[in-house]
Design an enzyme around this catalytic site. Sequence first.
Site, short mmCIF file in Angstrom:
data_model
loop_
_atom_site.label_atom_id
_atom_site.label_comp_id
_atom_site.label_asym_id
_atom_site.label_seq_id
_atom_site.Cartn_x
_atom_site.Cartn_y
_atom_site.Cartn_z
N GLN A 157 0.84 -1.20 0.00
CA GLN A 157 0.00 0.00 0.00
C GLN A 157 0.87 1.25 0.00
OE1 GLN A 157 -3.21 0.08 2.81
NE2 GLN A 157 -3.85 2.12 2.17
N PHE A 158 1.19 1.73 -1.20
CA PHE A 158 2.04 2.91 -1.33
C PHE A 158 1.41 4.15 -0.71
CE2 PHE A 158 -0.67 3.42 -4.99
CZ PHE A 158 -0.78 4.80 -5.17
N THR A 159 0.10 4.16 -0.53
CA THR A 159 -0.57 5.34 0.00
C THR A 159 -0.22 5.61 1.47
OG1 THR A 159 -2.58 4.12 0.58
CG2 THR A 159 -2.48 5.13 -1.63
#
Length: 148
Positions: free
Chosen positions: A78-80
């Site tokens: 999850q790059f967010t």
Amino acid sequence: MRVLLQRVANASVSVDEECIGQINQGYLLLVGVKDTDTNEDIDYLVRKITNLRIFADDEGKTNLSLKDIDGDILSVSQFTLYADTKKGNRPSFVKAGKPDFASEMYDRFNEELRQAGNHVETGSFGADMQVNLLNDGPFTIFFDTENK
């Protein structure tokens, strides 16, 4: 690296309505990587997550680790987790790792979790995923290797 750990009764991840990873009791890990992360960061997180004692013992105290309860891990990239929301209303993701590097680190992280004796299911790096979970507690812990 950043990891958002949620203690779950169960969790699953799907891509295009097909379940690709599923666990019962254990941890859902949302994993973010940045370009300056190292193998030391992975080692630190694997050690902390593997030995974390947040499951109840017979007296109701959070004294048991994942291994003690024979639990599983569902790890989802999850790059967010590296969203920057300081300016405006649209988050910036420039602090997130470049996809090739982040994918390699995510895979290495999951392999190290397995080498530590954990059963690990994963999402699909870079895919549009749907994650379902039943948070147990709720119990949520945030790890950031910049703040060890």
